[in-house]
Design a protein around this motif. Structure first.
Motif, mmCIF file in Angstrom:
data_model
loop_
_atom_site.group_PDB
_atom_site.id
_atom_site.type_symbol
_atom_site.label_atom_id
_atom_site.label_comp_id
_atom_site.label_asym_id
_atom_site.label_seq_id
_atom_site.Cartn_x
_atom_site.Cartn_y
_atom_site.Cartn_z
ATOM 1 N N GLY A 207 0.788 -1.229 0.000
ATOM 2 C CA GLY A 207 0.000 0.000 0.000
ATOM 3 C C GLY A 207 0.816 1.273 0.000
ATOM 4 N N GLY A 208 2.097 1.175 0.334
ATOM 5 C CA GLY A 208 2.969 2.351 0.291
ATOM 6 C C GLY A 208 3.622 2.715 1.608
ATOM 7 N N PRO A 209 2.867 2.837 2.699
ATOM 8 C CA PRO A 209 3.512 3.282 3.944
ATOM 9 C C PRO A 209 4.500 2.287 4.541
ATOM 10 C CG PRO A 209 1.159 3.699 4.011
ATOM 11 C CD PRO A 209 1.413 2.828 2.808
ATOM 12 N N GLY A 210 4.373 0.993 4.195
ATOM 13 C CA GLY A 210 5.297 0.011 4.731
ATOM 14 C C GLY A 210 4.799 -0.602 6.029
ATOM 15 N N LYS A 211 5.518 -1.661 6.443
ATOM 16 C CA LYS A 211 5.152 -2.366 7.680
ATOM 17 C C LYS A 211 5.245 -1.413 8.860
ATOM 18 C CE LYS A 211 6.536 -6.570 10.174
ATOM 19 N NZ LYS A 211 7.541 -7.646 10.191
ATOM 20 N N ASP A 212 4.180 -1.295 9.589
ATOM 21 C CA ASP A 212 4.080 -0.374 10.738
ATOM 22 C C ASP A 212 4.158 1.097 10.320
ATOM 23 O OD1 ASP A 212 3.630 -2.165 12.847
ATOM 24 O OD2 ASP A 212 5.764 -2.622 13.006
ATOM 25 N N GLY A 213 4.113 1.352 9.014
ATOM 26 C CA GLY A 213 4.052 2.748 8.571
ATOM 27 C C GLY A 213 2.750 3.395 9.001
ATOM 28 N N PRO B 154 0.630 3.313 12.183
ATOM 29 C CA PRO B 154 0.931 2.809 13.532
ATOM 30 C C PRO B 154 -0.293 2.275 14.264
ATOM 31 C CG PRO B 154 0.849 5.209 13.537
ATOM 32 C CD PRO B 154 0.610 4.790 12.121
ATOM 33 N N TYR C 134 -6.725 6.176 10.920
ATOM 34 C CA TYR C 134 -5.298 6.488 10.932
ATOM 35 C C TYR C 134 -4.444 5.420 11.618
ATOM 36 C CZ TYR C 134 -6.109 11.177 9.143
ATOM 37 O OH TYR C 134 -6.441 12.245 8.343
ATOM 38 N N LEU D 102 0.571 -4.276 3.735
ATOM 39 C CA LEU D 102 0.070 -4.975 2.550
ATOM 40 C C LEU D 102 -1.452 -5.023 2.589
ATOM 41 C CD1 LEU D 102 2.533 -8.024 2.463
ATOM 42 C CD2 LEU D 102 2.737 -5.847 1.257
ATOM 43 N N SER E 92 4.027 6.770 -4.259
ATOM 44 C CA SER E 92 2.599 6.616 -4.014
ATOM 45 C C SER E 92 2.197 7.210 -2.679
ATOM 46 C CB SER E 92 2.219 5.145 -4.045
ATOM 47 O OG SER E 92 2.894 4.444 -3.041
ATOM 48 N N CYS E 93 3.165 7.388 -1.792
ATOM 49 C CA CYS E 93 2.803 7.968 -0.511
ATOM 50 C C CYS E 93 3.488 9.313 -0.321
ATOM 51 C CB CYS E 93 3.188 7.038 0.629
ATOM 52 S SG CYS E 93 4.918 6.712 0.737
ATOM 53 N N THR F 211 7.126 6.889 13.875
ATOM 54 C CA THR F 211 7.165 5.453 13.566
ATOM 55 C C THR F 211 8.599 4.942 13.473
ATOM 56 O OG1 THR F 211 7.104 5.866 11.175
ATOM 57 C CG2 THR F 211 5.000 5.504 12.275
ATOM 58 N N ARG G 219 10.640 5.795 11.126
ATOM 59 C CA ARG G 219 10.841 5.578 9.692
ATOM 60 C C ARG G 219 12.157 6.182 9.214
ATOM 61 N NH1 ARG G 219 7.639 5.309 4.817
ATOM 62 N NH2 ARG G 219 5.965 4.694 6.186
ATOM 63 N N ARG H 298 13.675 1.465 2.761
ATOM 64 C CA ARG H 298 12.614 1.894 3.681
ATOM 65 C C ARG H 298 12.750 1.068 4.951
ATOM 66 N NH1 ARG H 298 6.985 0.500 1.381
ATOM 67 N NH2 ARG H 298 7.464 -1.534 2.229
ATOM 68 N N ILE I 129 11.533 0.779 8.947
ATOM 69 C CA ILE I 129 10.653 1.234 10.027
ATOM 70 C C ILE I 129 10.947 0.324 11.202
ATOM 71 C CG2 ILE I 129 8.291 1.638 10.782
ATOM 72 C CD1 ILE I 129 7.531 1.912 7.814
ATOM 73 N N ASP J 28 12.334 -3.321 10.605
ATOM 74 C CA ASP J 28 11.884 -3.894 9.338
ATOM 75 C C ASP J 28 12.451 -3.083 8.183
ATOM 76 O OD1 ASP J 28 9.976 -5.729 7.826
ATOM 77 O OD2 ASP J 28 9.407 -3.741 7.088
ATOM 78 N N ALA K 222 5.897 -1.260 -3.373
ATOM 79 C CA ALA K 222 5.125 -0.096 -3.819
ATOM 80 C C ALA K 222 5.868 0.611 -4.951
ATOM 81 C CB ALA K 222 4.897 0.853 -2.654
ATOM 82 N N ASP L 138 6.775 3.567 -5.463
ATOM 83 C CA ASP L 138 7.844 4.495 -5.109
ATOM 84 C C ASP L 138 9.112 3.764 -4.691
ATOM 85 O OD1 ASP L 138 6.466 3.825 -2.526
ATOM 86 O OD2 ASP L 138 8.092 5.066 -1.755
ATOM 87 N N PHE M 26 4.346 11.300 3.069
ATOM 88 C CA PHE M 26 5.773 11.380 3.364
ATOM 89 C C PHE M 26 6.439 12.087 2.193
ATOM 90 C CE2 PHE M 26 4.630 7.900 6.185
ATOM 91 C CZ PHE M 26 5.307 8.292 7.328
#
Lengths: 363, 313
Positions: free
Chosen positions: A52-58, A60, A101, A144, B27-28, B72, B74, B106, B108, B111, B163, B165, B292
């Motif tokens: 989806g873009g934000p990543g794992k735990d992106g 929160p 969120y 994901l 994408s983000c 996070t 990140r 990436r 976080i 991970d 993703a 990006d 982001f």
């Protein structure tokens, strides 16, 4: 002059090589960045799993959030959608705008933890109990999506779990099915009319998010989807909310708009289950319970009007609340068996289940 | 006189770092990993070889135009090495080719996702009716270019494509139009102001993803001292449309950015120059949504000019 030219050329090539090594050192491929290869066995088609873009735990997840009395909280409007459950006798309310969120809330006492999840793209809210056989029973947002729906991961083993299938679909816990928790999805005004002493998750999450702002543009009002899904069915508007029950590849849905202004009960048969669907469009709630009790009795229900949270009675004289608990009558204290049911957008029901039937009232 | 010509040539070439951006948006977020290429316009018969290393820190969380704490843990970075070769065909026409190698990471907490590989290639033809010379204080160039997705656009993790990006290549063809103007401010041509504008149309890749079309405007000034040192200062405006998947606009993409980019360059020899530039956000409006975006970026460029009127040729 020629020597000077060669020296400059060498200097240039040397510098380029250094840049290359700096930029791409240790690179190559994707696949998890140098960690040991992770197994790639999925129970679901990877064709419809997307990052989806934000990543794992992106996004929160929240852990044991703060609550405030429903009578004093000022950040929730009467028409705001919420998800409610009962934990140790206390009705806890989770506003959609905060869930948008965070998507996952790990909550509950140490001896009965549960995970509440809400997927903004499929409009589905699900909760299941934490497994105390695992040291860390909490879940996080994997980043994901499958069929546009949230994939959770458990923090102990990293296994992936499909929210709408309510099953682990990858990793050491693959095929495990959690114990689901009965939810009621409705408006804040309805849940507070039902349970004035409810407590509500506050916006004091510790995360600086603008909870007043809907984060997905015109997604709710548009017919467009952000991600491809495995199958589509145009029998209903894509984003229309419907409560449904599923079993394997089959599902049956009941439109929230179809109950009317009075509370209604529907006796129906799904697979081998005798079920009752109770709902009220004006009050914006619906729930599905198994009509068959553990002693083999199959109850027949009639709706109750104007006595929230009590929503139906049966031929034995029991009165049942919206969470399926007999609050009076010979079976007082009995809990109707939960079903594999939740509310979600129509497109998601159609995408997840090959055979999705829509209930239409005979009247 | 010969040294003056070389200096003018190099200064012109390096100033053209304000050339078209070929966006690879996120994408983000919305990050032009190839956002600053050195598409110089060499003189007749002259070669320009350039290599640029870019680093982007894309860890800033912005809601609309306000930075908010992410918390996070990140760490999102993109690095790229861009190789470029340009050749002056005659006094007015030149052609440039560019190839990129990209690394996205990436992380976080503990991970980490990473993908690296060849990115996109760009070919651009330029027409320069005016060049700064002993007889002219004005330069004017127009360019027409195409992006070719020669690189990796299907990097996966757990069998799932990362993703868009995070893919080294956009996986899509694109086209760019570009215009550049410069005006020398003194007889030695060491001081100049310049402006450029570009517009990039992006196509759709195999996953039906289309990065948002992008428009950039750049205003800058450059000063080449009598020593090997030179300086640039640019104001960069960038606007990108929202990305699309299957023609559907994706929220949390696109926006408007205003950055300032100071740069310093050093002529190692008469033909080889190094340039270090930073990009610092001034303001942004990310369609009133949560994204982001770039916290800061820098690039280190090495250029080499030979042939044509240069004595090394």
């Amino acid at each position: 002059m020629y020597l000077f030219y060669r020296q400059e050329k060498s200097l240039f090539l040397l510098a380029i090589s250094a840049l290359l090594l700096t930029a791409c050192g240790g690179g190559g491929g994707g696949e998890g960045g140098g960690n040991r290869p992770e197994p790639e066995v999925w129970l679901i088609s990877t064709q419809f799993i997307v990052d989806g873009g934000p990543g794992k735990d992106g996004i929160p997840a929240l852990q044991n959030p703060a609550f405030e009395s429903a009578t004093t909280i000022s950040t929730v409007d009467p028409d705001d959608l919420v998800i409610a459950l009962r934990s140790e006798g206390q009705v806890k309310v989770y506003p959609h705008d905060v869930m948008m969120y965070h998507e996952i809330i790990n909550d509950g006492p140490d001896d009965a933890p549960f995970t509440m999840s809400y997927c903004p793209l499929t409009g589905s809210g699900v909760a299941w109990l934490g497994d105390l056989d695992h040291a860390d029973p909490t879940f996080g947002v994997s980043g994901l999506l499958y069929n546009s729906n949230l994939l959770l991961y458990d923090r102990e083993t990293g296994s992936h779990w499909s929210q709408m299938l309510q099953k682990s679909v990858r990793g050491p816990r693959i095929r495990e099915i959690p114990t689901s928790v009965q939810l009621i999805e409705t408006t804040f005004s309805t849940i507070t009319a039902m349970y004035p002493d409810a407590i509500v998750m506050t916006r004091d999450t510790g995360w600086g998010r603008s909870y007043d702002d809907y984060p997905y543009g015109d997604y709710l009002t548009s017919q467009d989807l952000l991600f491809d899904v495995s199958q589509q069915n145009n029998s209903l508007p894509r984003k229309q909310l419907a409560i449904g029950i599923y079993n394997g590849e089959n599902a049956k849905v009941y439109q929230l708009s179809g109950f009317g202004a009075q509370t209604q009960t529907i006796h129906d048969q799904f697979a081998s289950q005798s079920i009752v669907v109770v709902g009220n469009t004006a009050l914006n709630f619906a729930a599905i319970y198994d009509r068959e009790l553990s002693d083999g009795t199959i109850l027949s229900f009639t709706p109750i009007q104007g006595d929230l949270p009590n929503v139906m009675t049966d031929t034995e004289g029991n009165v049942w609340d919206v969470f399926g608990v007999a609050v009076s009558g010979p079976r007082a204290g009995t809990q109707l068996a939960s079903t594999k049911s939740y509310t979600a957008m129509w497109f998601a029901w159609a995408a997840f289940f090959n055979q999705t039937e829509i209930y239409f009232s005979r009247s | 006189m010969k040294k003056l010509l070389i200096t003018l040539s190099l200064a012109g070439a390096l100033t053209l770092s304000t050339s078209p951006s070929i966006a690879q948006t996120c994408s983000c977020a919305s990050v032009p990993i190839l956002g600053s290429m050195q598409l110089a316009a060499p003189n007749d018969g002259q070669w320009f070889l350039g290599s640029t290393y870019e680093f982007h820190d894309i860890s800033e969380l912005v809601a609309g135009s306000s930075t908010i704490p992410d918390q996070t843990g990140r760490d999102r970075t993109s690095q790229a090495v861009i190789f470029e070769a340009s050749r002056g065909i005659n006094e007015k026409w030149s052609v440039s080719a560019l190839l990129s190698a990209v690394d996205h990471e990436r992380q976080i907490d503990d991970d980490r996702a990473q993908a690296s590989g060849l990115g996109d290639a760009v070919i651009m033809v330029k027409y320069s009716p005016k060049s700064i010379s002993l007889y002219s204080k004005t330069a004017l160039s127009f360019g027409l270019g195409g992006r070719v997705p020669v690189g990796e656009d299907d990097a996966r993790r757990l069998g799932v494509p990362l993703a868009e990006d995070m893919q080294p290549s956009t996986g899509a063809y694109g086209g760019t139009v570009w215009a550049y103007w410069a005006q020398a401010l003194n007889d030695s041509k060491g001081a100049r102001i310049y402006a450029s504008a570009s517009h990039t149309q992006n196509g759709e890749n195999d996953r039906n993803y289309q990065f948002g079309d992008e428009t950039t405007l750049v205003f800058g000034g450059a000063y080449q001292t009598q020593t090997p040192w030179g300086f640039n200062l640019e104001l960069l405006y960038r606007n990108t449309d929202r990305d699309r998947r299957s023609s559907v606009e994706i929220p949390n993409t696109g926006g408007t950015w205003l950055d300032i980019a100071p740069a310093v360059q050093y002529h190692v020899t008469e033909s080889v120059a190094l340039k270090l530039a930073a990009k610092i956000p001034v303001s942004r409006n990310l369609n009133d949504e949560l994204q982001f975006t770039t916290k800061y970026a820098f690039r280190l460029s090495l250029s080499y000019v030979f042939g044509g009127n240069s004595p090394e040729g």
